[in-house]
Scaffold this motif. Structure first.
Motif, mmCIF file in Angstrom:
data_model
loop_
_atom_site.group_PDB
_atom_site.id
_atom_site.type_symbol
_atom_site.label_atom_id
_atom_site.label_comp_id
_atom_site.label_asym_id
_atom_site.label_seq_id
_atom_site.Cartn_x
_atom_site.Cartn_y
_atom_site.Cartn_z
ATOM 1 N N ALA A 78 37.191 33.156 56.213
ATOM 2 C CA ALA A 78 37.876 33.792 57.341
ATOM 3 C C ALA A 78 36.909 34.311 58.390
ATOM 4 O O ALA A 78 37.251 34.372 59.575
ATOM 5 N N ILE A 79 35.704 34.679 57.973
ATOM 6 C CA ILE A 79 34.734 35.190 58.944
ATOM 7 C C ILE A 79 33.588 34.225 59.216
ATOM 8 O O ILE A 79 32.764 34.481 60.090
ATOM 9 N N SER A 80 33.521 33.131 58.489
ATOM 10 C CA SER A 80 32.456 32.155 58.736
ATOM 11 C C SER A 80 32.951 30.935 59.506
ATOM 12 O O SER A 80 32.146 30.152 60.004
ATOM 13 N N ARG A 81 34.275 30.789 59.614
ATOM 14 C CA ARG A 81 34.846 29.578 60.214
ATOM 15 C C ARG A 81 34.271 29.289 61.600
ATOM 16 O O ARG A 81 33.774 28.184 61.851
ATOM 17 N N ASP A 82 34.346 30.230 62.495
ATOM 18 C CA ASP A 82 33.880 29.983 63.851
ATOM 19 C C ASP A 82 32.359 29.903 63.921
ATOM 20 O O ASP A 82 31.812 29.140 64.726
ATOM 21 N N ARG A 83 31.684 30.653 63.079
ATOM 22 C CA ARG A 83 30.219 30.650 63.096
ATOM 23 C C ARG A 83 29.658 29.292 62.675
ATOM 24 O O ARG A 83 28.658 28.820 63.250
ATOM 25 N N MET A 84 30.274 28.653 61.698
ATOM 26 C CA MET A 84 29.731 27.382 61.208
ATOM 27 C C MET A 84 29.747 26.292 62.278
ATOM 28 O O MET A 84 28.967 25.340 62.211
ATOM 29 N N HIS A 85 30.623 26.424 63.279
ATOM 30 C CA HIS A 85 30.682 25.430 64.343
ATOM 31 C C HIS A 85 29.360 25.297 65.086
ATOM 32 O O HIS A 85 29.095 24.269 65.713
ATOM 33 N N GLN A 86 28.541 26.320 65.027
ATOM 34 C CA GLN A 86 27.278 26.334 65.773
ATOM 35 C C GLN A 86 26.146 25.615 65.044
ATOM 36 O O GLN A 86 25.043 25.511 65.570
ATOM 37 N N THR A 87 26.394 25.111 63.859
ATOM 38 C CA THR A 87 25.321 24.547 63.038
ATOM 39 C C THR A 87 25.253 23.028 63.141
ATOM 40 O O THR A 87 26.255 22.343 63.365
ATOM 41 N N SER A 88 24.060 22.494 62.927
ATOM 42 C CA SER A 88 23.876 21.044 62.847
ATOM 43 C C SER A 88 24.583 20.485 61.622
ATOM 44 O O SER A 88 25.108 19.371 61.639
ATOM 45 N N LEU A 89 24.577 21.263 60.540
ATOM 46 C CA LEU A 89 25.203 20.797 59.307
ATOM 47 C C LEU A 89 26.699 20.556 59.506
ATOM 48 O O LEU A 89 27.252 19.575 58.987
ATOM 49 N N TYR A 90 27.344 21.430 60.272
ATOM 50 C CA TYR A 90 28.765 21.226 60.526
ATOM 51 C C TYR A 90 28.989 19.986 61.393
ATOM 52 O O TYR A 90 29.956 19.237 61.190
ATOM 53 N N GLN A 91 28.111 19.750 62.346
ATOM 54 C CA GLN A 91 28.216 18.543 63.162
ATOM 55 C C GLN A 91 28.121 17.294 62.284
ATOM 56 O O GLN A 91 28.871 16.325 62.473
ATOM 57 N N ILE A 92 27.231 17.323 61.315
ATOM 58 C CA ILE A 92 27.071 16.182 60.402
ATOM 59 C C ILE A 92 28.313 16.006 59.539
ATOM 60 O O ILE A 92 28.849 14.906 59.400
ATOM 61 N N VAL A 93 28.793 17.109 58.953
ATOM 62 C CA VAL A 93 29.965 17.032 58.074
ATOM 63 C C VAL A 93 31.201 16.582 58.847
ATOM 64 O O VAL A 93 32.025 15.808 58.333
ATOM 65 N N SER A 94 31.348 17.033 60.088
ATOM 66 C CA SER A 94 32.518 16.660 60.890
ATOM 67 C C SER A 94 32.599 15.152 61.094
ATOM 68 O O SER A 94 33.695 14.601 61.213
ATOM 69 N N ALA A 95 31.442 14.493 61.150
ATOM 70 C CA ALA A 95 31.417 13.047 61.389
ATOM 71 C C ALA A 95 31.520 12.228 60.108
ATOM 72 O O ALA A 95 31.556 10.997 60.156
ATOM 73 N N MET A 96 31.599 12.882 58.973
ATOM 74 C CA MET A 96 31.588 12.179 57.689
ATOM 75 C C MET A 96 32.890 11.419 57.439
ATOM 76 O O MET A 96 33.981 11.944 57.693
ATOM 77 N N GLU A 151 26.271 44.966 65.384
ATOM 78 C CA GLU A 151 27.531 45.574 65.766
ATOM 79 C C GLU A 151 28.668 44.615 65.439
ATOM 80 O O GLU A 151 28.475 43.420 65.287
ATOM 81 N N GLY A 152 29.851 45.150 65.363
ATOM 82 C CA GLY A 152 31.003 44.315 65.103
ATOM 83 C C GLY A 152 31.559 44.558 63.716
ATOM 84 O O GLY A 152 31.035 45.346 62.913
ATOM 85 N N LYS A 153 32.614 43.825 63.406
ATOM 86 C CA LYS A 153 33.359 44.042 62.179
ATOM 87 C C LYS A 153 32.649 43.476 60.947
ATOM 88 O O LYS A 153 32.803 43.968 59.845
ATOM 89 N N HIS A 154 31.866 42.392 61.131
ATOM 90 C CA HIS A 154 31.257 41.705 59.993
ATOM 91 C C HIS A 154 29.746 41.590 60.214
ATOM 92 O O HIS A 154 29.258 40.576 60.699
ATOM 93 N N PRO A 155 28.969 42.617 59.862
ATOM 94 C CA PRO A 155 27.549 42.621 60.191
ATOM 95 C C PRO A 155 26.684 41.742 59.294
ATOM 96 O O PRO A 155 25.596 41.368 59.676
ATOM 97 N N VAL A 156 27.104 41.434 58.072
ATOM 98 C CA VAL A 156 26.261 40.724 57.119
ATOM 99 C C VAL A 156 26.723 39.274 57.008
ATOM 100 O O VAL A 156 27.920 38.997 56.890
ATOM 101 N N VAL A 157 25.747 38.351 57.040
ATOM 102 C CA VAL A 157 26.078 36.932 56.890
ATOM 103 C C VAL A 157 25.227 36.336 55.780
ATOM 104 O O VAL A 157 24.099 36.764 55.537
ATOM 105 N N PHE A 158 25.771 35.330 55.098
ATOM 106 C CA PHE A 158 25.035 34.626 54.051
ATOM 107 C C PHE A 158 25.720 33.287 53.799
ATOM 108 O O PHE A 158 26.915 33.122 54.098
ATOM 109 N N PRO A 159 25.010 32.304 53.259
ATOM 110 C CA PRO A 159 25.606 30.992 53.006
ATOM 111 C C PRO A 159 26.744 31.087 51.995
ATOM 112 O O PRO A 159 26.572 31.663 50.921
#
Length: 559
Positions: free
Chosen positions: A78-96, A65-73
């Motif tokens: 605009a629709i992945s910004r908030d979702r990426m915050h939940q990943t380990s990869l983003y945690q690693i990149v943020s500390a780079m 449900e929702g406005k953006h049902p399909v996700v992919f790398p």
């Protein structure tokens, strides 16, 4: 096919794949990585693979449900910004440790919602429009402006800027406009932010309207922001906030492009006669931040003076003259010169050639070092005037080229860029939102990197483009998750190159090239050493914090 033929095919295949990697921009860096860096790269590769297969995959047959049902790398930012915050990869990149930010427009870096807060809090801010500001989906937004007029008396009764009887261009206190908005102050804030940013709908669903449509909105954002940004009370508060956001994201130094506009001194209704007081304010706030506990370890910032490329000759020449005068007054602050504005609608560099030649002659006569850092090739054309800006940027000895989106179509120019040691300032999220590419997966950057072109990652206009901050983690993440060949080593190469091609101080052409090549001692050599030490510490942290990811992930992924 016999087993012998299959074996031979696989051997030739492996040899070809390896040979191809030797031409990449990051080959030397990856080859020479330390053991701990290689271990960190392997961990990052496995985390990336796992998150790509699980977190960024829509289960077949599932109902979303929702406005953006399909996700992919690599899906739209605009629709992945908030979702990426939940990943380990983003945690690693943020500390780079990301090195330097080399391409960003300062007016578009101060968060819009924060500036509105300041305008509502600080006395003296007004808003005006040539006509009443009609609301509703069908209403075309008027070119409203903000103004700083601290000494202007507030009338006891004023017309509403939202009503038909509003007098054209009448100044209304911002607080009053917010109070009288049909949806109250919160409605005013939402409305104003939507007028000064590229909205999600504009970024995602209006691609079919093309580049000219989004650039029209983009240019209007700068005009509307100007009345807030170029007022001393907001500017002085905004500078340390901006620098802290950069520093917190692992950025040690920034070169900020800026179109100097009328700047209002605090307490004054009239703008300063030239840009010198603006640079004085910036220098003071920069020095204050670097001397503060929060600013420890920050290398600093400089400005790249920009002139709007569509202006007539007399205005271009006046801007260049003002740049020369400000450089003489503040030699440490101005790093270079550039033209800005939509390339497709502005004057091409070949048309501006007489001004560029005059500017270089004036620099020589006045013993000033103001190199060019030109925008060029930020377009979809192939052989048109805008695409031709790449040729002129190279011939005019631009030390870096901003965007160069169309460079991949020009094999000869690619070789010239490599031979002349020109860095490309890439802004992948900006290119997506401004409709040069639908998403990062179709971005031409890998084509340049595969040919050995040096690249740095940049955020361009984060406040307008919806980043919600001023760091580079989003751009670094999008590149890492989208392209298998990049990996930790590819990100690190771009970060190191941002230091290698930074204009920390004035340099002759010979000094500049020696700094790029790493054959000269000095500020740049010292900062490259500092970055490399921080990179090794970051790799060690990855190994310590995410080693378990290595055990839980799939079998080894080639780097």
């Amino acid at each position: 096919m016999t087993s012998t033929k299959i074996t031979r095919h696989l051997q030739e295949r492996s040899a070809l794949l390896h040979q191809e990697t030797t031409t990449r921009h990051d080959y030397a860096f990856k080859t020479n990585m330390s053991p701990v860096a290689k271990s960190a790269a392997e961990i990052v590769a496995r985390i990336r693979q796992r998150e790509s297969e699980i977190f960024w995959t829509t289960a077949e047959g599932s109902h979303h449900e929702g406005k953006h049902p399909v996700v992919f790398p690599g899906m739209s930012f605009a629709i992945s910004r908030d979702r990426m915050h939940q990943t380990s990869l983003y945690q690693i990149v943020s500390a780079m440790p990301k090195g330097c930010l080399l391409h960003a427009h300062m007016e578009a870096m101060i968060d819009i919602d924060w500036m509105l807060d300041q305008a509502l809090e600080i006395p003296g801010f007004w808003i005006s429009s040539p006509a009443p500001l009609k609301l509703g989906a069908s209403a075309q937004p008027k070119p409203f402006e903000f103004h700083y007029r601290p000494n202007r008396p507030v009338a006891t009764a004023t017309a509403s800027i939202w009503e038909d009887d509003y007098p054209p261009h009448a100044l209304i206190p911002v607080a009053e406009a917010a109070r009288t908005h049909p949806s109250g102050e919160s409605g005013f804030r939402s409305w104003a932010i939507a007028q000064m940013t590229i909205t999600e709908d504009e970024a995602l669903y209006h691609h079919h309207r093309g580049i000219f449509d989004v650039w029209k909105k983009f240019a209007s954002c700068f005009r509307r922001i100007a009345g807030l940004f170029y007022a001393e009370p907001i500017f002085r508060r905004g500078v340390p906030r901006l620098l802290q956001q950069l520093h917190s994201d692992g950025i040690k130094y920034a070169e900020l492009r800026l179109v100097p506009r009328p700047f209002h001194r605090e307490g004054s209704d009239h703008p300063e006669p030239d840009a010198r007081y603006f640079f004085e304010c910036f220098a003071q706030e920069l020095q204050r931040y670097c001397a503060s506990p929060a600013g420890q370890g920050f290398w600093g910032a400089r400005m790249i003076w920009t002139a709007i490329r569509s202006l007539p000759d007399e205005d271009i020449r006046a801007s260049m003259q003002a740049c020369l005068d400000c450089k003489a007054a503040y030699p440490d602050l101005i790093a270079g010169f550039d033209f800005v504005g939509q390339e497709d609608l502005g004057r091409p560099l070949v048309d501006l050639l007489p001004h560029c030649e005059w500017f270089q002659e004036e620099c020589t006569q006045r013993n000033l070092q103001i190199p060019f850092f030109f925008h060029a090739g930020e377009c979809l054309g192939d052989g048109d005037a805008t695409d031709g800006n790449l040729v002129d940027a190279i011939l005019l000895q631009s030390r870096r080229i901003g965007h160069a989106f169309s460079l991949y179509k020009h094999p000869l120019l690619i070789e010239m860029v490599k031979e002349r040691r020109i860095l490309i300032e890439m802004c992948p999220i900006s290119h997506e939102i401004l409709r040069l590419t639908a998403n990062i997966l179709t971005h031409p950057m890998p084509a340049l990197q595969a040919r050995g072109v040096p690249v740095s990652l940049n955020n361009d206009d984060p406040a307008i483009l919806g980043h919600g901050g001023n760091g580079l983690s989003y751009d670094f993440y999008q590149v890492l998750i989208a392209f298998e060949n990049t990996g930790l080593g590819g990100l690190a190469t771009m970060a190191e190159d941002s230091v290698r091609w930074a204009a920390f101080e004035d340099e002759t052409e010979a000094q500049w090239l020696a700094g790029v090549e790493g054959t000269m001692e000095g500020v740049k050599a010292s900062r490259l050493q500092q970055w490399r030490a921080a990179f090794e510490d970051w790799c060690q942290w990855i190994v310590q914090e995410f080693a378990q990811e290595l055990e839980e992930s799939n079998p080894k992924v080639d780097q």
